[in-house]
Design a protein around this motif. Sequence first.
Motif, short mmCIF file in Angstrom:
data_model
loop_
_atom_site.label_atom_id
_atom_site.label_comp_id
_atom_site.label_asym_id
_atom_site.label_seq_id
_atom_site.Cartn_x
_atom_site.Cartn_y
_atom_site.Cartn_z
N GLU A 190 43.84 39.32 59.21
CA GLU A 190 44.28 39.66 57.86
C GLU A 190 43.04 39.87 56.98
OE1 GLU A 190 47.34 37.26 56.04
OE2 GLU A 190 47.94 36.54 58.02
N ALA A 191 43.17 40.73 55.98
CA ALA A 191 42.03 41.04 55.11
C ALA A 191 42.51 41.29 53.69
CB ALA A 191 41.27 42.25 55.64
N VAL A 192 41.60 41.15 52.76
CA VAL A 192 41.88 41.45 51.34
C VAL A 192 40.78 42.37 50.83
CG1 VAL A 192 43.07 39.27 50.93
CG2 VAL A 192 40.61 39.43 50.53
N ARG A 193 41.13 43.10 49.79
CA ARG A 193 40.15 43.97 49.14
C ARG A 193 39.52 43.23 47.97
NH1 ARG A 193 39.77 49.06 50.84
NH2 ARG A 193 41.46 49.88 52.14
N VAL A 194 38.24 43.38 47.80
CA VAL A 194 37.52 42.72 46.71
C VAL A 194 37.70 43.55 45.45
CG1 VAL A 194 35.27 41.97 45.90
CG2 VAL A 194 35.86 41.73 48.31
N ALA A 195 38.14 42.87 44.39
CA ALA A 195 38.30 43.56 43.11
C ALA A 195 36.98 43.54 42.35
CB ALA A 195 39.38 42.88 42.28
N ALA A 196 36.78 44.54 41.53
CA ALA A 196 35.55 44.62 40.73
C ALA A 196 35.49 43.43 39.78
CB ALA A 196 35.51 45.92 39.94
N PRO A 197 34.31 42.85 39.57
CA PRO A 197 34.19 41.73 38.61
C PRO A 197 34.64 42.14 37.22
CG PRO A 197 32.18 41.99 39.91
CD PRO A 197 33.02 43.20 40.18
N ARG A 198 35.24 41.19 36.51
CA ARG A 198 35.73 41.45 35.16
C ARG A 198 34.89 40.72 34.13
NH1 ARG A 198 41.77 39.54 35.47
NH2 ARG A 198 40.66 37.78 36.42
N ASN A 199 34.75 41.35 32.98
CA ASN A 199 34.03 40.72 31.88
C ASN A 199 34.96 39.92 30.96
OD1 ASN A 199 31.48 41.74 32.57
ND2 ASN A 199 31.97 43.70 31.62
N ALA A 200 36.26 40.02 31.22
CA ALA A 200 37.22 39.28 30.40
C ALA A 200 38.25 38.65 31.31
CB ALA A 200 37.90 40.20 29.40
N ASP A 201 38.93 37.65 30.79
CA ASP A 201 39.92 36.92 31.57
C ASP A 201 40.97 36.40 30.60
OD1 ASP A 201 41.20 35.80 33.68
OD2 ASP A 201 39.43 34.78 34.47
N THR A 202 41.98 35.74 31.13
CA THR A 202 43.02 35.17 30.29
C THR A 202 43.24 33.71 30.66
OG1 THR A 202 44.77 35.89 31.81
CG2 THR A 202 44.19 37.38 29.98
N VAL A 203 43.69 32.96 29.68
CA VAL A 203 44.05 31.55 29.86
C VAL A 203 45.42 31.35 29.25
CG1 VAL A 203 43.52 29.17 29.20
CG2 VAL A 203 41.68 30.70 29.91
N ALA A 223 30.80 45.30 47.08
CA ALA A 223 31.22 46.46 46.28
C ALA A 223 32.71 46.42 46.04
CB ALA A 223 30.82 47.76 46.98
N ASP A 224 33.12 47.07 44.97
CA ASP A 224 34.54 47.14 44.65
C ASP A 224 35.29 47.85 45.76
OD1 ASP A 224 36.94 47.04 43.30
OD2 ASP A 224 36.52 48.82 42.08
N GLY A 225 36.40 47.24 46.23
CA GLY A 225 37.20 47.83 47.30
C GLY A 225 36.81 47.40 48.69
N THR A 226 35.72 46.64 48.84
CA THR A 226 35.32 46.15 50.16
C THR A 226 36.41 45.23 50.73
OG1 THR A 226 32.99 46.26 49.59
CG2 THR A 226 33.59 44.86 51.45
N GLN A 227 36.70 45.37 52.03
CA GLN A 227 37.67 44.50 52.69
C GLN A 227 36.93 43.38 53.42
OE1 GLN A 227 40.05 47.58 54.93
NE2 GLN A 227 41.75 46.31 54.19
N VAL A 228 37.38 42.14 53.19
CA VAL A 228 36.82 40.99 53.89
C VAL A 228 37.94 40.31 54.66
CG1 VAL A 228 34.93 40.63 52.27
CG2 VAL A 228 37.12 39.53 51.85
N ILE A 229 37.61 39.78 55.82
CA ILE A 229 38.60 39.14 56.68
C ILE A 229 38.90 37.74 56.15
CG2 ILE A 229 39.06 38.31 59.02
CD1 ILE A 229 37.26 40.52 60.05
N THR A 230 40.17 37.41 56.09
CA THR A 230 40.59 36.07 55.67
C THR A 230 41.11 35.31 56.88
OG1 THR A 230 42.75 36.98 55.02
CG2 THR A 230 41.06 36.78 53.30
N VAL A 231 42.37 35.50 57.23
CA VAL A 231 42.96 34.81 58.39
C VAL A 231 42.41 35.44 59.67
CG1 VAL A 231 45.10 34.27 59.60
CG2 VAL A 231 45.03 34.26 57.10
#
Length: 366
Positions: free
Chosen positions: A45-58, A335-343
Amino acid sequence: MRRSPQPLLQPAMRPWVVVALLPWLASCGSQGQKAEAPALPTPVEAVRVAAPRNADTVSATGTLERRREMALSFRIAGVLTRMSVEAGDRVQAGQVIATIDPASLDARQQQSSADLERARRDVERDKTLFEKGYVSRQRLDDRQSALKSAQAAYNAASFDRRWGQLVSPASGVVLARTAQTGEVVQPGQVVARVADLNSPLVLRLPLAARDAARVRVGDGARIKVEDLGGTLLTGTVTRVGEAADTRTGAVTVELELTGRPDLRSGQIASAELSVRAATTPSGPAAAQSRIPAEALLEAKGSRAFVLRLDGGVARRTAVGFGGFDGDDALVSGLADGTQVITVGAGFVSDGEKVRVVDPAKLVGEN
């Protein structure tokens, strides 16, 4: 008559030939199947890395209150003889809200007044005697000290007498009445709560210390009050607490709402604040992305390794490591969109071919 020659036995009619050929045919078939069905790549299984954000929510939930809400109480003990307001009543500044029995206060004031008069007479008499040489300077000084003590006691009794009536310090509304006529109230016991309607309505939110550190005065927020059918309102951060609650560790953040007279103190509301991205020991998280923690092969200090997908091949890749935030790891260098293996990352080697599948498919194949 001449007999015709016997026909030769057909191959299909020779059982021993068929039996002899079966092992050979079976071996040929199995070799053909092995050649035609090579091993499949390892499923992961893999996920795509999202681009870092300069803002967030709480997000958090809190209680609406008027910024100026006062808990009113007597500073002396007494029997409550009058309570002139109920919850929801409008009051004006200086209006009498409650009264305690003044009998004990009057008696104390009279006693202190009598002591003060006696002390004054003693001083005047000893002054005359001192001038004639009949009393010492020490005795005159003692009389003057006693006069000062009597004056202080009288002032205290007069001050307490004024507190026999409890008045509203501001124009507003009574939020709660917590005492009844005839009760003996103690010093500091709250008998009523009054809200100043001229003060703004605020939402106080308890936030975890790590989230409160990302909030700044002036940050915007979207607020939803369930009693209004989920209508979205806007608010602004006006205060951020400097101390955490000793029991929960939460820091109070205050949001101000304006222009909503239909809101009431005590209503529950939820808010979503737009804040800065989280910071980490290695620097601001604006340069870092979130990936599931199980995607890390190993982590030491500020460096970690992941398996990155490169055309169906797993590549061991070094990344910057900024610590964990819940179930996520904060990393940089992808990089944005890179896939990394999880499971399955722990069962794959660098350079090995893999295929990405859904969890449901993995279960079906097993």
